[in-house]
Scaffold this motif. Sequence first.
Motif, PDB file in Angstrom:
ATOM      1  N   UNK A  42      54.098  19.984  65.542  1.00  0.00           N
ATOM      2  CA  UNK A  42      54.981  18.835  65.657  1.00  0.00           C
ATOM      3  C   UNK A  42      55.758  18.630  64.364  1.00  0.00           C
ATOM      4  N   UNK A  43      56.820  17.863  64.466  1.00  0.00           N
ATOM      5  CA  UNK A  43      57.652  17.574  63.302  1.00  0.00           C
ATOM      6  C   UNK A  43      57.023  16.465  62.463  1.00  0.00           C
ATOM      7  N   UNK A  44      57.180  16.577  61.149  1.00  0.00           N
ATOM      8  CA  UNK A  44      56.777  15.512  60.245  1.00  0.00           C
ATOM      9  C   UNK A  44      57.820  15.396  59.152  1.00  0.00           C
ATOM     10  N   UNK A  45      57.901  14.189  58.588  1.00  0.00           N
ATOM     11  CA  UNK A  45      58.943  13.919  57.610  1.00  0.00           C
ATOM     12  C   UNK A  45      58.920  14.807  56.393  1.00  0.00           C
ATOM     13  N   UNK A  46      57.751  15.318  56.019  1.00  0.00           N
ATOM     14  CA  UNK A  46      57.673  16.162  54.826  1.00  0.00           C
ATOM     15  C   UNK A  46      58.527  17.409  54.943  1.00  0.00           C
ATOM     16  N   UNK A 377      58.177  11.360  35.925  1.00  0.00           N
ATOM     17  CA  UNK A 377      57.224  12.008  36.823  1.00  0.00           C
ATOM     18  C   UNK A 377      57.937  12.843  37.876  1.00  0.00           C
ATOM     19  N   UNK A 378      57.272  13.881  38.348  1.00  0.00           N
ATOM     20  CA  UNK A 378      57.834  14.783  39.350  1.00  0.00           C
ATOM     21  C   UNK A 378      57.181  14.499  40.697  1.00  0.00           C
ATOM     22  N   UNK A 379      58.008  14.170  41.681  1.00  0.00           N
ATOM     23  CA  UNK A 379      57.541  13.980  43.056  1.00  0.00           C
ATOM     24  C   UNK A 379      57.796  15.280  43.809  1.00  0.00           C
ATOM     25  N   UNK A 380      56.779  15.863  44.471  1.00  0.00           N
ATOM     26  CA  UNK A 380      56.975  17.177  45.102  1.00  0.00           C
ATOM     27  C   UNK A 380      58.026  17.194  46.198  1.00  0.00           C
ATOM     28  N   UNK A 381      58.298  16.040  46.822  1.00  0.00           N
ATOM     29  CA  UNK A 381      59.288  16.002  47.901  1.00  0.00           C
ATOM     30  C   UNK A 381      60.704  15.744  47.400  1.00  0.00           C
ATOM     31  N   UNK A 388      69.158  15.134  51.075  1.00  0.00           N
ATOM     32  CA  UNK A 388      69.412  14.643  52.425  1.00  0.00           C
ATOM     33  C   UNK A 388      68.973  13.183  52.458  1.00  0.00           C
ATOM     34  N   UNK A 389      69.849  12.315  52.977  1.00  0.00           N
ATOM     35  CA  UNK A 389      69.555  10.885  52.959  1.00  0.00           C
ATOM     36  C   UNK A 389      68.310  10.563  53.775  1.00  0.00           C
ATOM     37  N   UNK A 390      68.068  11.318  54.865  1.00  0.00           N
ATOM     38  CA  UNK A 390      66.876  11.061  55.682  1.00  0.00           C
ATOM     39  C   UNK A 390      65.609  11.494  54.952  1.00  0.00           C
ATOM     40  N   UNK A 391      65.706  12.592  54.211  1.00  0.00           N
ATOM     41  CA  UNK A 391      64.560  13.008  53.404  1.00  0.00           C
ATOM     42  C   UNK A 391      64.300  11.984  52.297  1.00  0.00           C
ATOM     43  N   UNK A 392      65.357  11.478  51.701  1.00  0.00           N
ATOM     44  CA  UNK A 392      65.247  10.461  50.661  1.00  0.00           C
ATOM     45  C   UNK A 392      64.539   9.223  51.204  1.00  0.00           C
ATOM     46  N   UNK A 393      64.942   8.788  52.395  1.00  0.00           N
ATOM     47  CA  UNK A 393      64.336   7.605  53.001  1.00  0.00           C
ATOM     48  C   UNK A 393      62.871   7.850  53.332  1.00  0.00           C
ATOM     49  N   UNK A 394      62.565   9.061  53.832  1.00  0.00           N
ATOM     50  CA  UNK A 394      61.180   9.376  54.182  1.00  0.00           C
ATOM     51  C   UNK A 394      60.300   9.345  52.937  1.00  0.00           C
TER      52      UNK A 394
END
Length: 418
Positions: A42-46, A377-381, A388-394
């Motif tokens: 299934x799809x997930x935001x990550x 700090x480094x966020x892995x995502x 991508x704005x949707x990735x940013x929001x997630x």
Amino acid sequence: MVSSTPRPELMPVLLGTDVGTYSCARMFHEAFGCRSVTVSGQSRGSISYSSILDNVYVGEGGTLDDELMVSTLLKIADTDRTPILMPFMDRDVDLVLRHRETLTEAGYIIPLASTEIVERASDKAVLNSLCESLGLPTITTVDIDLSDPDASWQELLQPITFPAVIKPKDGGMAFGRLRFAGQKKVYSAASADDALAILSTIANAGFTGSMLVQDMVVGDDTYSWIASGYVDAAGTVTAVAMGRQVLGLHQSSFIGNAGIIHVTDRPDLREIASQVVTSLGLRGFFSIDIKIDSRTGEPHVLDVNPRWGRGSYFTAVGGVNLARAMVADFVDGVALPPRVGTREGIYAFVPPLAILRWVRDRALRTHLLRLMIRRPPVHPLSYRRDPNIKRFAYRYAADANQLRALISSYPTPSDTAF
């Protein structure tokens, strides 16, 4: 940073959907500029809305079996690119090992040690014996075989000094395939009665394997360290970095995973990790959990994961790219000189200012705050080459969810980290 010699012919095939999956794709992209393929139910935001990933979703409702997974992987391998198969969860490692011959014949590069070595590395009893042979501190451990209905669990628990932890002997491969209420990767038991109740719950859920009950290594999250790296065909650790777990994820399904890691070298613990992987004969990726007992100051090796760890991207924060080490070894057959992550930084999958609430050591807290000012700090995502704005929001929604879950499951830090 992308390698000066991009290699689009490489095709990492990643089994999973979480932050570990994306951060592995990110590391491959930073090293070689190549796109990865994910395979999941299934799809997930990550992994959604990414320009560095091609997602393949199989199964209905996320239900996957060996036949479906293997047939899907064989179709993906039918390409001019070089497929590199990367399992992250114990159950996926188990699947890959069962079908290794078929997948290898299809062209897959599989950076895992032999089945025998993976099973030895995942066996907590073997680890305890190995530490004893290396002269490392060991933990009092009893083996409870849940398939034996005549065993007296009460008597078997007598050597344990509570509090204790309870976890699967085999590293969780068979245990992880079960689904039942209250299931956890690791349990804590304050007393023998608590331990008996936990063991009964697991047995009633149908688990017939062995559970290990161990004396607890006391200390809050900041006493835990992680060594992640890569060992090549010659048995040389060609890439490794150390991280101090500042804050762990305390939700039942995430126990054992880090939320914030202070990336800083610790040579004595790094040497212990090297001794363990060398003695096991490991090859490929590894992630080792070491905890310092707050009462004695002694380091205890708690777990060896013979695969890429969920938080292994912290090594990149320290200046080490594990994907580069693996490709040199498994794909190119080149022996690289050892590389150690010495760049200090912070890996943060939860809002880093959470340290104000959960880090009790004032000196450490002050040091981390000053470090965050010098180097964000480094966020892995959060990957600038994958906007991508949707990735940013997630990402920010996930941060908020993680913080709420931490407040609910672990409202204040404790001496046991439970």
